[in-house]
Motif scaffolding. Sequence first.
Motif, PDB file in Angstrom:
ATOM      1  N   GLU A 185      33.487  36.299  57.425  1.00  0.00           N
ATOM      2  CA  GLU A 185      33.979  36.324  56.055  1.00  0.00           C
ATOM      3  C   GLU A 185      32.898  36.895  55.134  1.00  0.00           C
ATOM      4  OE1 GLU A 185      35.461  32.479  54.770  1.00  0.00           O
ATOM      5  OE2 GLU A 185      35.881  31.949  56.857  1.00  0.00           O
ATOM      6  N   PHE A 186      33.339  37.568  54.064  1.00  0.00           N
ATOM      7  CA  PHE A 186      32.362  38.028  53.083  1.00  0.00           C
ATOM      8  C   PHE A 186      32.852  37.735  51.668  1.00  0.00           C
ATOM      9  CE2 PHE A 186      34.996  41.815  53.820  1.00  0.00           C
ATOM     10  CZ  PHE A 186      35.268  42.270  52.537  1.00  0.00           C
ATOM     11  N   GLU A 187      31.884  37.583  50.772  1.00  0.00           N
ATOM     12  CA  GLU A 187      32.153  37.357  49.352  1.00  0.00           C
ATOM     13  C   GLU A 187      31.257  38.297  48.559  1.00  0.00           C
ATOM     14  OE1 GLU A 187      31.159  33.896  46.108  1.00  0.00           O
ATOM     15  OE2 GLU A 187      32.094  33.256  47.988  1.00  0.00           O
ATOM     16  N   THR A 189      30.197  39.528  44.761  1.00  0.00           N
ATOM     17  CA  THR A 189      30.218  39.226  43.328  1.00  0.00           C
ATOM     18  C   THR A 189      29.710  40.447  42.568  1.00  0.00           C
ATOM     19  OG1 THR A 189      29.765  36.892  43.772  1.00  0.00           O
ATOM     20  CG2 THR A 189      29.429  37.672  41.517  1.00  0.00           C
ATOM     21  N   VAL A 235      40.225  42.998  52.388  1.00  0.00           N
ATOM     22  CA  VAL A 235      39.971  42.200  51.188  1.00  0.00           C
ATOM     23  C   VAL A 235      41.250  41.427  50.893  1.00  0.00           C
ATOM     24  CG1 VAL A 235      39.451  42.237  48.716  1.00  0.00           C
ATOM     25  CG2 VAL A 235      38.275  43.813  50.260  1.00  0.00           C
ATOM     26  N   ARG A 237      41.461  38.621  48.759  1.00  0.00           N
ATOM     27  CA  ARG A 237      41.513  37.867  47.497  1.00  0.00           C
ATOM     28  C   ARG A 237      40.596  38.533  46.483  1.00  0.00           C
ATOM     29  NH1 ARG A 237      39.065  31.726  47.005  1.00  0.00           N
ATOM     30  NH2 ARG A 237      38.899  31.634  44.728  1.00  0.00           N
ATOM     31  N   ASP A 239      39.237  37.731  42.477  1.00  0.00           N
ATOM     32  CA  ASP A 239      39.199  36.831  41.316  1.00  0.00           C
ATOM     33  C   ASP A 239      38.499  37.534  40.167  1.00  0.00           C
ATOM     34  OD1 ASP A 239      40.370  34.890  42.831  1.00  0.00           O
ATOM     35  OD2 ASP A 239      38.559  33.680  43.101  1.00  0.00           O
ATOM     36  N   LYS A 252      35.063  38.803  41.670  1.00  0.00           N
ATOM     37  CA  LYS A 252      34.690  38.447  43.035  1.00  0.00           C
ATOM     38  C   LYS A 252      35.738  38.964  44.015  1.00  0.00           C
ATOM     39  CE  LYS A 252      31.719  34.432  42.352  1.00  0.00           C
ATOM     40  NZ  LYS A 252      31.387  33.063  42.826  1.00  0.00           N
ATOM     41  N   TYR A 254      36.907  38.674  48.151  1.00  0.00           N
ATOM     42  CA  TYR A 254      36.767  37.872  49.358  1.00  0.00           C
ATOM     43  C   TYR A 254      37.486  38.591  50.490  1.00  0.00           C
ATOM     44  CZ  TYR A 254      35.771  34.162  45.932  1.00  0.00           C
ATOM     45  OH  TYR A 254      35.262  33.425  44.895  1.00  0.00           O
ATOM     46  N   GLY A 255      36.833  38.689  51.648  1.00  0.00           N
ATOM     47  CA  GLY A 255      37.473  39.421  52.727  1.00  0.00           C
ATOM     48  C   GLY A 255      36.983  39.015  54.102  1.00  0.00           C
ATOM     49  N   THR A 256      37.499  39.741  55.089  1.00  0.00           N
ATOM     50  CA  THR A 256      37.142  39.484  56.488  1.00  0.00           C
ATOM     51  C   THR A 256      36.800  40.790  57.185  1.00  0.00           C
ATOM     52  OG1 THR A 256      37.896  38.520  58.575  1.00  0.00           O
ATOM     53  CG2 THR A 256      39.552  39.624  57.266  1.00  0.00           C
ATOM     54  N   GLU A 290      27.516  38.121  50.200  1.00  0.00           N
ATOM     55  CA  GLU A 290      27.238  36.982  51.067  1.00  0.00           C
ATOM     56  C   GLU A 290      28.206  36.997  52.238  1.00  0.00           C
ATOM     57  OE1 GLU A 290      25.747  33.365  48.402  1.00  0.00           O
ATOM     58  OE2 GLU A 290      27.671  34.153  47.707  1.00  0.00           O
TER      59      GLU A 290
END
Length: 387
Positions: A185-187, A189, A235, A237, A239, A252, A254-256, A290
Amino acid sequence: MKETKELHSLSEWSISHRRHLHQYPELSGKEFKTHEYIKKIITELGLEILDFPYPSLVAYLPGMIGSKTIALRADIDALPIQEDGEKSEYMSKIPGVAHVCGHDGHTAVLLAVAKWMSENRSLVQHNVMFIFQSSEEMSPSGALELVKSGVLNDVDAIFGVHLWQGLQKGKIGLTHGPMMASTDEFEVTINASGGHGSMPHETIDPIYIATHLIQSYQAIVSRQINPGEPSVITVGRIDGGTNYNIIPSTVKLYGTIRAVSQENREFMKRRVREQTKGICATFMADQIVEFIDGTPPLINDAKESNFVEKVIKNHIGENSFALIDIVMAAEDFAFYLNEKPGAFIFVGMKGDKSKYPHHHAKFDLDEDVFQSTIHLFIKIVLDYPSS
Protein backbone atom coordinates in the motif's frame (compact mmCIF):
# COMPACT_ATOMS: atom_id res chain seq x y z
CA MET A 1 -6.20 -44.26 -1.62
CA LYS A 2 -9.30 -44.20 -3.81
CA GLU A 3 -12.42 -42.14 -3.12
CA THR A 4 -13.87 -44.77 -0.87
CA LYS A 5 -16.61 -44.79 1.72
CA GLU A 6 -13.93 -43.93 4.28
CA LEU A 7 -12.94 -40.79 2.40
CA HIS A 8 -16.57 -39.76 1.96
CA SER A 9 -17.11 -40.17 5.70
CA LEU A 10 -14.05 -38.06 6.39
CA SER A 11 -15.39 -35.35 4.09
CA GLU A 12 -18.73 -35.32 5.92
CA TRP A 13 -16.87 -35.01 9.23
CA SER A 14 -14.94 -32.08 7.79
CA ILE A 15 -18.11 -30.36 6.55
CA SER A 16 -19.70 -30.55 10.00
CA HIS A 17 -16.69 -28.79 11.52
CA ARG A 18 -16.63 -26.23 8.72
CA ARG A 19 -20.24 -25.31 9.42
CA HIS A 20 -19.50 -24.80 13.11
CA LEU A 21 -16.51 -22.60 12.31
CA HIS A 22 -18.57 -20.67 9.79
CA GLN A 23 -21.11 -19.73 12.45
CA TYR A 24 -18.45 -18.42 14.82
CA PRO A 25 -15.96 -16.45 12.72
CA GLU A 26 -13.22 -14.35 14.28
CA LEU A 27 -11.14 -11.52 12.85
CA SER A 28 -7.40 -11.62 12.21
CA GLY A 29 -5.34 -11.85 15.37
CA LYS A 30 -8.43 -12.52 17.47
CA GLU A 31 -9.11 -16.16 16.58
CA PHE A 32 -9.12 -17.22 20.24
CA LYS A 33 -12.18 -19.48 20.23
CA THR A 34 -11.16 -20.86 16.84
CA HIS A 35 -7.78 -21.75 18.32
CA GLU A 36 -9.41 -23.56 21.24
CA TYR A 37 -11.75 -25.44 18.88
CA ILE A 38 -8.82 -26.63 16.76
CA LYS A 39 -6.76 -27.43 19.86
CA LYS A 40 -9.50 -29.66 21.28
CA ILE A 41 -9.70 -31.72 18.08
CA ILE A 42 -5.93 -31.95 17.64
CA THR A 43 -5.52 -33.04 21.25
CA GLU A 44 -8.17 -35.72 20.85
CA LEU A 45 -6.30 -36.98 17.80
CA GLY A 46 -3.18 -37.40 19.89
CA LEU A 47 -0.98 -35.01 17.94
CA GLU A 48 1.74 -32.91 19.53
CA ILE A 49 1.11 -29.15 19.70
CA LEU A 50 4.28 -27.13 19.13
CA ASP A 51 5.12 -23.84 20.80
CA PHE A 52 4.49 -21.10 18.26
CA PRO A 53 2.80 -17.68 18.49
CA TYR A 54 -0.83 -17.68 19.59
CA PRO A 55 -3.54 -17.70 18.23
CA SER A 56 -1.96 -19.71 15.42
CA LEU A 57 -1.69 -23.41 16.21
CA VAL A 58 0.97 -25.77 14.89
CA ALA A 59 0.62 -29.54 15.33
CA TYR A 60 3.13 -32.30 14.60
CA LEU A 61 2.93 -35.96 13.62
CA PRO A 62 6.18 -37.96 13.44
CA GLY A 63 6.45 -40.24 10.43
CA MET A 64 7.46 -43.87 10.37
CA ILE A 65 10.76 -43.03 8.68
CA GLY A 66 10.99 -39.33 9.45
CA SER A 67 13.56 -38.55 6.78
CA LYS A 68 11.53 -35.57 5.56
CA THR A 69 9.19 -33.08 7.18
CA ILE A 70 6.22 -31.86 5.13
CA ALA A 71 4.22 -28.83 6.26
CA LEU A 72 0.56 -28.32 5.35
CA ARG A 73 -1.05 -24.95 6.02
CA ALA A 74 -4.57 -23.60 6.54
CA ASP A 75 -5.57 -20.03 7.42
CA ILE A 76 -8.18 -19.54 10.16
CA ASP A 77 -9.30 -15.87 10.16
CA ALA A 78 -12.50 -14.26 8.87
CA LEU A 79 -13.41 -10.87 7.42
CA PRO A 80 -15.21 -7.75 8.76
CA ILE A 81 -18.24 -8.23 6.49
CA GLN A 82 -21.93 -8.65 7.29
CA GLU A 83 -22.90 -11.97 5.73
CA ASP A 84 -25.85 -12.34 3.35
CA GLY A 85 -27.29 -15.13 1.23
CA GLU A 86 -29.07 -18.47 1.56
CA LYS A 87 -26.99 -20.13 4.25
CA SER A 88 -29.58 -20.53 6.99
CA GLU A 89 -28.08 -23.81 8.25
CA TYR A 90 -24.75 -22.20 9.10
CA MET A 91 -25.02 -18.39 8.74
CA SER A 92 -22.57 -16.38 10.82
CA LYS A 93 -23.85 -15.65 14.32
CA ILE A 94 -21.32 -12.84 14.82
CA PRO A 95 -22.62 -9.48 13.54
CA GLY A 96 -20.33 -7.87 11.00
CA VAL A 97 -17.91 -10.82 10.81
CA ALA A 98 -18.04 -13.66 8.28
CA HIS A 99 -16.01 -16.40 6.63
CA VAL A 100 -16.51 -15.09 3.10
CA CYS A 101 -13.11 -16.12 1.78
CA GLY A 102 -13.12 -19.84 2.57
CA HIS A 103 -10.74 -20.09 5.50
CA ASP A 104 -13.30 -22.08 7.48
CA GLY A 105 -13.12 -24.68 4.71
CA HIS A 106 -9.32 -24.67 4.65
CA THR A 107 -9.25 -25.26 8.41
CA ALA A 108 -11.85 -28.04 8.29
CA VAL A 109 -10.06 -29.81 5.44
CA LEU A 110 -6.72 -29.74 7.25
CA LEU A 111 -8.37 -31.06 10.42
CA ALA A 112 -9.70 -33.98 8.36
CA VAL A 113 -6.23 -34.66 6.95
CA ALA A 114 -4.82 -34.65 10.49
CA LYS A 115 -7.57 -37.05 11.55
CA TRP A 116 -6.81 -39.49 8.73
CA MET A 117 -3.08 -39.41 9.38
CA SER A 118 -3.49 -39.90 13.13
CA GLU A 119 -5.62 -42.98 12.41
CA ASN A 120 -3.28 -44.35 9.72
CA ARG A 121 0.12 -43.64 11.23
CA SER A 122 1.68 -46.79 9.81
CA LEU A 123 1.15 -45.41 6.28
CA VAL A 124 2.67 -41.99 6.98
CA GLN A 125 6.40 -42.20 6.24
CA HIS A 126 7.30 -38.51 6.56
CA ASN A 127 6.95 -36.18 9.53
CA VAL A 128 3.97 -33.88 9.02
CA MET A 129 3.46 -30.38 10.39
CA PHE A 130 -0.08 -28.97 10.40
CA ILE A 131 -0.06 -25.17 10.42
CA PHE A 132 -3.34 -23.47 11.40
CA GLN A 133 -2.35 -19.88 10.75
CA SER A 134 -3.81 -16.68 12.16
CA SER A 135 -4.08 -13.33 10.34
CA GLU A 136 -3.90 -14.07 6.64
CA GLU A 137 -6.24 -11.18 5.89
CA MET A 138 -4.25 -8.41 7.55
CA SER A 139 -0.80 -6.93 8.02
CA PRO A 140 1.35 -7.80 9.87
CA SER A 141 0.87 -11.25 8.43
CA GLY A 142 0.42 -14.35 10.55
CA ALA A 143 2.60 -16.26 8.09
CA LEU A 144 5.45 -13.79 8.51
CA GLU A 145 5.17 -14.05 12.30
CA LEU A 146 5.40 -17.84 12.16
CA VAL A 147 8.33 -17.75 9.75
CA LYS A 148 10.20 -15.35 12.01
CA SER A 149 9.48 -17.72 14.91
CA GLY A 150 11.20 -20.57 13.05
CA VAL A 151 8.21 -22.66 12.06
CA LEU A 152 9.96 -23.82 8.88
CA ASN A 153 13.40 -24.45 10.37
CA ASP A 154 13.14 -28.24 10.06
CA VAL A 155 10.68 -28.35 7.14
CA ASP A 156 11.69 -29.73 3.74
CA ALA A 157 8.63 -28.59 1.77
CA ILE A 158 5.35 -26.77 2.42
CA PHE A 159 2.00 -26.99 0.62
CA GLY A 160 -1.23 -25.03 0.89
CA VAL A 161 -4.58 -24.89 -0.87
CA HIS A 162 -7.16 -22.24 -1.55
CA LEU A 163 -10.73 -23.26 -2.33
CA TRP A 164 -11.04 -20.95 -5.32
CA GLN A 165 -14.25 -19.52 -6.74
CA GLY A 166 -12.49 -18.22 -9.84
CA LEU A 167 -11.65 -21.73 -11.10
CA GLN A 168 -14.26 -24.10 -12.49
CA LYS A 169 -15.49 -26.81 -10.15
CA GLY A 170 -13.74 -30.09 -10.88
CA LYS A 171 -10.42 -28.45 -11.71
CA ILE A 172 -7.37 -28.22 -9.46
CA GLY A 173 -4.74 -25.80 -10.66
CA LEU A 174 -1.46 -24.06 -10.05
CA THR A 175 1.50 -22.54 -11.87
CA HIS A 176 5.11 -23.70 -12.14
CA GLY A 177 6.53 -20.38 -11.01
CA PRO A 178 4.92 -16.99 -10.21
CA MET A 179 1.28 -17.54 -9.25
CA MET A 180 0.05 -14.57 -7.20
CA ALA A 181 1.16 -10.97 -6.86
CA SER A 182 2.85 -9.00 -4.14
CA THR A 183 0.78 -6.30 -2.48
CA ASP A 184 2.02 -3.04 -0.98
CA GLU A 185 0.00 0.00 0.00
CA PHE A 186 1.11 3.58 -0.55
CA GLU A 187 0.00 6.99 0.69
CA VAL A 188 1.06 10.17 -1.11
CA THR A 189 0.56 13.56 0.55
CA ILE A 190 0.76 16.67 -1.65
CA ASN A 191 1.33 19.82 0.38
CA ALA A 192 0.72 22.97 -1.63
CA SER A 193 -1.01 26.34 -1.19
CA GLY A 194 -4.76 26.64 -1.58
CA GLY A 195 -7.08 29.53 -2.21
CA HIS A 196 -10.19 30.65 -4.05
CA GLY A 197 -11.16 28.69 -7.14
CA SER A 198 -11.61 31.91 -9.13
CA MET A 199 -7.96 32.87 -8.61
CA PRO A 200 -5.94 29.71 -9.32
CA HIS A 201 -2.87 31.77 -10.26
CA GLU A 202 -2.51 32.71 -6.60
CA THR A 203 -2.42 29.06 -5.52
CA ILE A 204 -0.42 25.91 -6.00
CA ASP A 205 -3.21 23.46 -6.75
CA PRO A 206 -2.67 19.97 -5.24
CA ILE A 207 -5.73 18.55 -7.02
CA TYR A 208 -4.27 19.50 -10.38
CA ILE A 209 -0.92 18.03 -9.33
CA ALA A 210 -2.66 14.83 -8.23
CA THR A 211 -4.02 14.32 -11.74
CA HIS A 212 -0.48 14.40 -13.12
CA LEU A 213 0.71 11.94 -10.52
CA ILE A 214 -2.05 9.43 -11.29
CA GLN A 215 -1.31 9.64 -15.01
CA SER A 216 2.42 9.26 -14.42
CA TYR A 217 1.95 6.16 -12.22
CA GLN A 218 0.18 4.37 -15.07
CA ALA A 219 3.16 5.10 -17.31
CA ILE A 220 5.32 3.07 -14.92
CA VAL A 221 3.26 0.00 -15.80
CA SER A 222 2.68 0.71 -19.48
CA ARG A 223 6.06 2.17 -20.47
CA GLN A 224 8.70 1.14 -17.93
CA ILE A 225 7.97 -2.55 -17.28
CA ASN A 226 8.08 -5.45 -19.73
CA PRO A 227 4.46 -6.05 -20.88
CA GLY A 228 5.01 -9.78 -20.36
CA GLU A 229 5.47 -9.25 -16.62
CA PRO A 230 2.08 -8.52 -15.00
CA SER A 231 2.05 -5.47 -12.73
CA VAL A 232 -0.56 -3.11 -11.33
CA ILE A 233 -0.60 0.36 -9.77
CA THR A 234 -4.06 1.44 -8.62
CA VAL A 235 -5.03 4.65 -6.87
CA GLY A 236 -8.20 3.70 -5.03
CA ARG A 237 -8.85 6.75 -2.90
CA ILE A 238 -8.34 10.53 -3.15
CA ASP A 239 -8.90 12.87 -0.20
CA GLY A 240 -8.90 16.61 -0.72
CA GLY A 241 -11.06 19.67 -0.79
CA THR A 242 -14.13 20.95 1.05
CA ASN A 243 -16.16 22.85 -1.54
CA TYR A 244 -16.62 23.38 -5.29
CA ASN A 245 -14.92 26.79 -5.36
CA ILE A 246 -12.05 26.25 -2.91
CA ILE A 247 -8.64 24.96 -3.92
CA PRO A 248 -7.30 22.98 -0.94
CA SER A 249 -3.78 23.11 0.42
CA THR A 250 -3.42 19.34 0.81
CA VAL A 251 -4.48 16.28 -1.17
CA LYS A 252 -3.81 12.64 -0.31
CA LEU A 253 -3.71 9.67 -2.65
CA TYR A 254 -4.01 6.07 -1.45
CA GLY A 255 -3.18 3.10 -3.63
CA THR A 256 -1.76 -0.37 -4.12
CA ILE A 257 1.20 -1.77 -6.03
CA ARG A 258 1.24 -5.38 -7.24
CA ALA A 259 3.94 -7.35 -9.03
CA VAL A 260 4.88 -10.97 -9.70
CA SER A 261 8.61 -10.50 -9.19
CA GLN A 262 10.54 -8.92 -6.34
CA GLU A 263 12.53 -6.90 -8.86
CA ASN A 264 9.44 -5.22 -10.33
CA ARG A 265 7.98 -4.76 -6.88
CA GLU A 266 11.00 -2.74 -5.76
CA PHE A 267 11.25 -0.94 -9.12
CA MET A 268 7.65 0.33 -8.95
CA LYS A 269 8.05 1.53 -5.38
CA ARG A 270 11.20 3.43 -6.34
CA ARG A 271 9.57 5.00 -9.40
CA VAL A 272 6.50 6.12 -7.44
CA ARG A 273 8.84 7.92 -5.06
CA GLU A 274 10.93 9.47 -7.84
CA GLN A 275 8.02 10.55 -10.04
CA THR A 276 6.09 11.98 -7.11
CA LYS A 277 9.11 14.00 -6.02
CA GLY A 278 9.83 15.23 -9.55
CA ILE A 279 6.28 16.19 -10.52
CA CYS A 280 5.57 17.93 -7.23
CA ALA A 281 8.84 19.86 -7.55
CA THR A 282 7.85 20.90 -11.08
CA PHE A 283 4.67 22.49 -9.74
CA MET A 284 6.38 23.90 -6.61
CA ALA A 285 4.66 21.63 -4.12
CA ASP A 286 6.04 19.47 -1.33
CA GLN A 287 5.32 15.77 -1.05
CA ILE A 288 5.51 12.81 1.30
CA VAL A 289 5.41 9.20 0.07
CA GLU A 290 4.83 6.39 2.56
CA PHE A 291 4.63 2.66 1.91
CA ILE A 292 3.07 -0.11 3.98
CA ASP A 293 4.82 -3.29 2.95
CA GLY A 294 2.53 -6.27 2.40
CA THR A 295 3.22 -9.74 1.05
CA PRO A 296 5.88 -10.66 -1.50
CA PRO A 297 5.03 -12.36 -4.80
CA LEU A 298 3.87 -15.96 -4.40
CA ILE A 299 6.21 -18.08 -6.51
CA ASN A 300 5.80 -21.85 -6.62
CA ASP A 301 8.94 -23.95 -6.66
CA ALA A 302 8.91 -25.65 -10.08
CA LYS A 303 10.09 -29.01 -8.76
CA GLU A 304 7.41 -29.12 -6.08
CA SER A 305 4.63 -27.80 -8.32
CA ASN A 306 5.42 -30.42 -10.97
CA PHE A 307 5.25 -33.04 -8.22
CA VAL A 308 1.79 -31.75 -7.24
CA GLU A 309 0.67 -31.84 -10.88
CA LYS A 310 1.57 -35.54 -11.00
CA VAL A 311 -0.31 -36.19 -7.75
CA ILE A 312 -3.41 -34.47 -9.11
CA LYS A 313 -3.32 -36.39 -12.39
CA ASN A 314 -2.55 -39.75 -10.76
CA HIS A 315 -5.07 -39.60 -7.91
CA ILE A 316 -7.74 -36.99 -8.67
CA GLY A 317 -7.93 -37.46 -12.43
CA GLU A 318 -5.93 -36.71 -15.54
CA ASN A 319 -8.47 -34.10 -16.67
CA SER A 320 -8.70 -32.46 -13.26
CA PHE A 321 -5.42 -30.59 -13.56
CA ALA A 322 -5.40 -27.00 -14.84
CA LEU A 323 -2.37 -24.84 -15.52
CA ILE A 324 -3.77 -21.50 -14.41
CA ASP A 325 -3.02 -17.88 -15.27
CA ILE A 326 -1.23 -15.63 -12.79
CA VAL A 327 -3.64 -14.01 -10.31
CA MET A 328 -2.94 -10.43 -9.21
CA ALA A 329 -4.52 -10.97 -5.80
CA ALA A 330 -2.07 -11.63 -2.97
CA GLU A 331 -1.61 -14.40 -0.39
CA ASP A 332 0.70 -14.48 2.62
CA PHE A 333 1.58 -18.11 1.85
CA ALA A 334 4.25 -16.31 -0.18
CA PHE A 335 6.27 -15.79 3.01
CA TYR A 336 6.61 -19.56 3.43
CA LEU A 337 7.69 -20.02 -0.18
CA ASN A 338 10.33 -17.33 0.31
CA GLU A 339 11.92 -19.63 2.87
CA LYS A 340 11.36 -23.20 1.70
CA PRO A 341 10.32 -24.98 -1.53
CA GLY A 342 6.69 -25.82 -1.94
CA ALA A 343 3.54 -25.05 -3.87
CA PHE A 344 0.23 -23.27 -3.49
CA ILE A 345 -2.80 -24.90 -5.12
CA PHE A 346 -6.23 -23.68 -6.22
CA VAL A 347 -9.15 -26.09 -5.85
CA GLY A 348 -11.85 -24.92 -8.24
CA MET A 349 -15.46 -24.64 -7.10
CA LYS A 350 -17.05 -22.14 -9.49
CA GLY A 351 -20.63 -23.20 -10.23
CA ASP A 352 -24.21 -22.90 -8.99
CA LYS A 353 -23.30 -23.30 -5.32
CA SER A 354 -20.28 -21.01 -5.39
CA LYS A 355 -21.16 -18.21 -7.81
CA TYR A 356 -20.19 -15.12 -5.83
CA PRO A 357 -16.54 -13.99 -5.63
CA HIS A 358 -14.35 -14.11 -2.56
CA HIS A 359 -15.07 -11.33 -0.01
CA HIS A 360 -18.63 -10.91 -1.32
CA ALA A 361 -21.32 -10.97 1.38
CA LYS A 362 -23.04 -13.88 -0.42
CA PHE A 363 -19.86 -15.89 -1.02
CA ASP A 364 -20.18 -19.55 -0.11
CA LEU A 365 -18.07 -22.67 -0.44
CA ASP A 366 -19.10 -25.67 -2.50
CA GLU A 367 -18.60 -28.42 0.04
CA ASP A 368 -18.59 -31.04 -2.71
CA VAL A 369 -14.90 -30.24 -3.30
CA PHE A 370 -13.84 -31.06 0.26
CA GLN A 371 -13.39 -34.73 -0.51
CA SER A 372 -10.95 -34.20 -3.38
CA THR A 373 -9.06 -31.56 -1.38
CA ILE A 374 -8.58 -33.91 1.58
CA HIS A 375 -7.55 -36.66 -0.84
CA LEU A 376 -5.03 -34.33 -2.48
CA PHE A 377 -3.36 -33.31 0.79
CA ILE A 378 -3.09 -36.93 1.94
CA LYS A 379 -1.56 -38.05 -1.34
CA ILE A 380 0.94 -35.18 -1.36
CA VAL A 381 2.30 -36.47 1.95
CA LEU A 382 2.14 -40.19 1.05
CA ASP A 383 3.73 -39.76 -2.39
CA TYR A 384 6.42 -37.27 -1.38
CA PRO A 385 9.83 -38.75 -2.22
CA SER A 386 12.21 -39.75 0.54
CA SER A 387 15.26 -38.50 -1.29
